[in-house]
Design a protein around this motif. Structure first.
Motif, PDB file in Angstrom:
ATOM      1  N   CYS A 140       0.846  -1.194   0.000  1.00  0.00           N
ATOM      2  CA  CYS A 140       0.000   0.000   0.000  1.00  0.00           C
ATOM      3  C   CYS A 140       0.883   1.247   0.000  1.00  0.00           C
ATOM      4  O   CYS A 140       1.295   1.731  -1.046  1.00  0.00           O
ATOM      5  CB  CYS A 140      -0.900  -0.111   1.223  1.00  0.00           C
ATOM      6  SG  CYS A 140      -2.072   1.198   1.476  1.00  0.00           S
ATOM      7  N   GLY A 334      -4.288   4.334   3.689  1.00  0.00           N
ATOM      8  CA  GLY A 334      -5.478   3.596   3.310  1.00  0.00           C
ATOM      9  C   GLY A 334      -6.349   3.092   4.434  1.00  0.00           C
ATOM     10  O   GLY A 334      -7.418   3.612   4.711  1.00  0.00           O
ATOM     11  N   ARG A 576     -10.211   1.270  -6.513  1.00  0.00           N
ATOM     12  CA  ARG A 576     -11.327   1.008  -5.589  1.00  0.00           C
ATOM     13  C   ARG A 576     -12.656   1.560  -6.050  1.00  0.00           C
ATOM     14  O   ARG A 576     -12.706   2.413  -6.914  1.00  0.00           O
ATOM     15  CB  ARG A 576     -10.996   1.676  -4.245  1.00  0.00           C
ATOM     16  CG  ARG A 576      -9.669   1.300  -3.834  1.00  0.00           C
ATOM     17  CD  ARG A 576      -9.108   1.984  -2.656  1.00  0.00           C
ATOM     18  NE  ARG A 576      -8.398   0.926  -1.954  1.00  0.00           N
ATOM     19  CZ  ARG A 576      -7.316   0.330  -2.443  1.00  0.00           C
ATOM     20  NH1 ARG A 576      -6.802   0.693  -3.578  1.00  0.00           N
ATOM     21  NH2 ARG A 576      -6.745  -0.648  -1.786  1.00  0.00           N
TER      22      ARG A 576
HETATM   23 MO   LIG Z   1      -4.180   0.124   1.390  1.00  0.00          MO
END
Ligand SMILES: [Mo]
Ligand SMILES: Nc1nc2c(c(=O)[nH]1)N[C@H]1C(S)=C(S)[C@@H](COP(=O)(O)OP(=O)(O)OC[C@H]3O[C@@H](n4cnc5c(=O)[nH]c(N)nc54)[C@H](O)[C@@H]3O)O[C@H]1N2
Ligand SMILES: Nc1nc2c(c(=O)[nH]1)N[C@H]1C(S)=C(S)[C@@H](COP(=O)(O)OP(=O)(O)OC[C@H]3O[C@@H](n4cnc5c(=O)[nH]c(N)nc54)[C@H](O)[C@@H]3O)O[C@H]1N2
Ligand code: SF4
Length: 694
Positions: A140, A334, A576
């Motif tokens: 991430c 995130g 996303r």
């Molecule tokens: Mo993430």
């Protein structure tokens, strides 16, 4: 608060994303029946998004894990806690004796609390004796952490969400806040309506592009050239801050030399961004007295993600836009506690506060506190763990709150690794794609059922309160980890999360003054001094590096790891959707499923026409490592040559398509650039084969 409709109400912090909204969770008859925003939440000011607001719906899903499971004759059956703990202690004990502690690895959950992650890394280090511990910031924002530490000192945003309102201009690069961080996205939109001048940089037109003065749509993987181009124009047109460069930075000489190569026309050739647009964007940012840069995975999940974050720091430093209200570097971290899990030292090379495991003084302090000897050898990162499992060197894993079989890249490889292990423990709140390979599954608690703290994207440590009890025999993550550690022979002797925080504070300089009473309703932004003073803005006077100067790195643009060619002519970008969250284990068990019950592939009308694809067709998407089938949506939000999808549905298994290319410094996967071949499926639409590595 007392309200006759509810038995009790608790103020807590949302367990989904890094905005860290403060919520009121209202319970009746042992269930959370409603969630409302806390009016005084520092990040959310009385707002939430539909994930936070409906989070309670998953908490009493009939599919929650309510009892431990043990594999017997190939199937998972219900078991007692005693049996499960005995099995774990026996198997991990056997493997440690036979192969040594480094044959065992653990993953901490960035969805869980700081105290849970603390307990997890302590268990791996003190009870097992290995530094093989990592968390999903690996896949991430690990490039952000690496770059911020190198350039500025601390691994965290330099400012706060309130800098959005204090800024005259902002660049949003590789982030889609109205879907990923909706409450922050709404703050940005509001600020733009009140005059904030916005630049968005994304291969897709994101919603905020409609509010931007300039939108740049570079080819995926070419951010470095865009940022160097912005810096070139800022330098050429007198928008740099020479006094700031001289007084507070080092390395500018080499950077200036490099900038010569990135005039707007050279950048247009590399990125496809029109030269005039790049110049306008540089002026929007450079002319504002205070301006911020926000970024996300469109920057980090690339082969050179950690280098681009260093270049972003360079752009802010050369224009003197760091360390004042409105001038912030704000990575949009995130998960709810991905900042915290790393701060806590759930990383293979560092203890809490990012201090190296081979730093003798630090290791001795931990040995004294935990009464044991600790390894000085840095452990494996997540991808190294999977490679070692396949090679036969890693024998066991303990996976706490991470669904690697769905969310990590190259699913076939991950499953091969999980299959190769002798022993796998999963600690989750649901059965997942990963628990299919587990030998023991432990039923844990969601954020609505435990106490502790999360740290949001602005380094704000906030309290989490239990609104209800865990279901059935499920236990809190902290309880479970403490019990497993005890069964392995290391008694943590911590009464609960609050006592764990006292230990964290005593062993971590940035947490020195953190106590639960001081966190109160608004939390504290680390570093927190012993007297409780916190730090909404970092680096007002000095950077956290030897000599106090920031480092500007001269890093040229380099080609992405994957590229379109004749066989794979389109570039797939993944990201996303607003309605769903990562592995989807939670949002697919709420009303959000009715809002969005499947995923689709976004494709530009020109590409669709050329490939004989119409809106709604099922298409086959093939990459160098795998193949999936998915419905197509024809849209102009995406540029020709690119396609986009998310990864929230196990039925689709997007990550079968992602190869092993990763960031050169941190191993963060290149989820954002995958060359693919897309074509219509002519026969009856089929389910994606579970493991179609073609
Ligand atoms: Mo993430
Ligand atoms: N609704 C929802 N919210 C979430 C999550 C979720 O799953 N669902 N997950 C949470 C987590 S774990 C995280 S890390 C955050 C992520 O939040 P974001 O960082 O916003 O994540 P993405 O949507 O993956 O990617 C952001 C954007 O990067 C763009 N992009 C791709 N390649 C490039 C490139 O080369 N250059 C540029 N400039 N842009 C590029 C994509 O088109 C996309 O719009 O969201 C969190 N919030
Ligand atoms: N193709 C593609 N893949 C991606 C990405 C992408 O952009 N593209 N993004 C990547 C990113 S940024 C991330 S962060 C990862 C996220 O990937 P994961 O971390 O695997 O996903 P999550 O859904 O956030 O949650 C993991 C698990 O934690 C469980 N869980 C939730 N809360 C708790 C709790 O309190 N206790 C316990 N024990 N378990 C809990 C959930 O049920 C779920 O099974 O995905 C990555 N995968
Ligand atoms: S914006 Fe993030 S923290 Fe806020 S309610 Fe939505 S998911 Fe939760």
């Amino acid at each position: 608060m007392s309200d006759a409709r509810f038995d009790s109400s608790v103020t807590t912090t949302c367990g989904y994303c890094g905005v860290g909204c403060r919520l009121e969770a209202h319970a009746r008859s042992g269930r959370v029946v409603s969630i409302t925003p806390a009016a005084d939440g520092p990040a959310n000011h009385g707002h939430t998004c539909l994930k936070g607001r409906f989070a309670h719906q998953f908490s009493r899903s009939r599919e929650r894990l309510t009892t431990p499971l043990i594999r017997e004759d190939g199937v998972l059956r219900a078991a007692s806690w005693e049996e499960a703990l005995e099995r774990i202690a026996a198997e991990l004990g056997r493997i440690r004796s036979a192969h040594g502690p480094d044959a065992i690895a653990g993953l901490a959950s960035s969805r869980a609390t700081n105290e849970d992650c603390w307990a997890m890394q302590r268990m791996m280090r003190a009870a097992i004796g290995t530094n093989n511990i990592d968390n999903c910031s690996r896949v991430c924002h690990s490039p952000t952490s690496f770059a911020l530490r190198k350039a500025l000192g601390y691994s965290g945003a330099t400012g706060s969400f309130s800098d959005i309102e204090a800024a005259g201009a902002a660049i949003i690069i590789g982030a889609n806040p109205t879907e990923g961080h909706p409450v922050a996205g709404a703050r940005i939109k509001q600020a733009a309506l009140r005059g904030l001048r916005l630049v968005t940089i994304d291969p897709r037109r994101i919603e905020l592009s409609d509010h931007a003065e300039v939108h740049l749509a570079p080819r995926p993987g070419t951010n470095a050239a865009v940022v160097l181009g912005l810096a070139h124009v800022a330098w050429r047109d007198g928008l740099a801050d020479r006094a700031f460069i001289d007084a507070r930075t080092e390395g500018f000489g080499a950077f200036e030399e490099l900038l010569g190569l990135y005039d707007p026309h050279a950048v247009q050739d590399i990125t496809g961004v029109p030269a005039g647009d790049l110049e306008r964007a540089a002026h929007v940012y450079g002319e504002a007295t205070e301006a911020s840069i926000l970024w996300g995975l469109g920057v980090t999940e690339h082969k050179y993600g950690s280098e681009v974050v260093q270049l972003i720091c360079g752009l802010a430093l050369m224009t003197g836009k760091v360390g004042r209200p409105g001038s912030a570097l704000l990575p949009l971290r995130g998960q709810n506690n991905v900042q915290g899990s790393s701060d806590m030292g759930a990383l293979p090379d560092t203890y809490s506060g990012y201090r190296r495991v081979d730093d003798e003084d630090v290791a001795r302090a931990f040995e004294a506190a935990w009464g044991t000897t600790l390894s000085r050898r840095p452990g494996m990162k997540i991808p190294e763990m999977f490679d070692a499992a396949i090679a036969g060197d890693l024998k066991a894993m303990y996976i706490f709150g991470e669904d690697v079989a769905q969310t990590d890249p190259n699913t076939s490889h991950v499953i091969h690794a999980l299959d190769s292990l002798e022993f796998l423990v999963c600690q989750d709140i649901f059965e997942t794609e990963t628990t299919r390979y587990a030998d023991v599954v432990l039923p844990a608690s969601s954020f609505l059922e435990k106490t502790g703290t999360f740290t949001n994207a602005e380094r704000r440590i906030q309290l989490v309160g239990a609104a209800i009890e865990p279901p059935g025999q499920a236990r809190t993550d902290f309880d479970i980890l403490r019990a497993v550690s005890g069964a392995l022979g290391h008694d943590m002797a911590l009464a609960g999360p609050e006592e764990a925080m006292a230990e964290i504070a005593s062993l971590t300089p940035e947490f020195a003054g953190v106590t639960y009473p001081r966190l109160g309703r608004r939390g504290l932004q680390w570093p927190v001094e012993a007297d409780g003073t916190d730090a909404p803005i970092l680096y007002a006077d000095a950077f956290h590096r030897d000599g106090g100067r920031a480092h500007i790195a001269a890093l040229p643009y380099k080609e992405p790891g994957d590229a379109a060619d004749e066989e794979f002519p389109l570039v797939l970008v993944t990201g996303r959707r607003l309605e769903h969250y990562n592995a989807g284990t939670m949002t697919r068990r709420t009303g959000n499923l009715e809002l969005m019950d499947r995923d689709w592939l976004e494709i530009h009308p020109d590409d669709a026409a050329r490939l004989w694809i119409t809106d709604g067709d099922t298409v086959s998407v093939r990459s160098r490592v795998g193949r999936i089938e998915i419905g197509a949506r024809v849209t102009e939000r995406i540029e020709p040559g690119h396609v986009f999808t998310a990864f929230h549905f196990p039925e689709v298994r997007t990550n079968l398509l992602i190869g092993s290319s990763a960031d050169v410094n941190t191993s963060c996967p290149e989820y954002k650039v995958v060359a693919v071949d897309v074509r219509p499926v002519t026969e009856e639409p089929a389910q994606t084969p579970a493991l179609a590595a073609s």
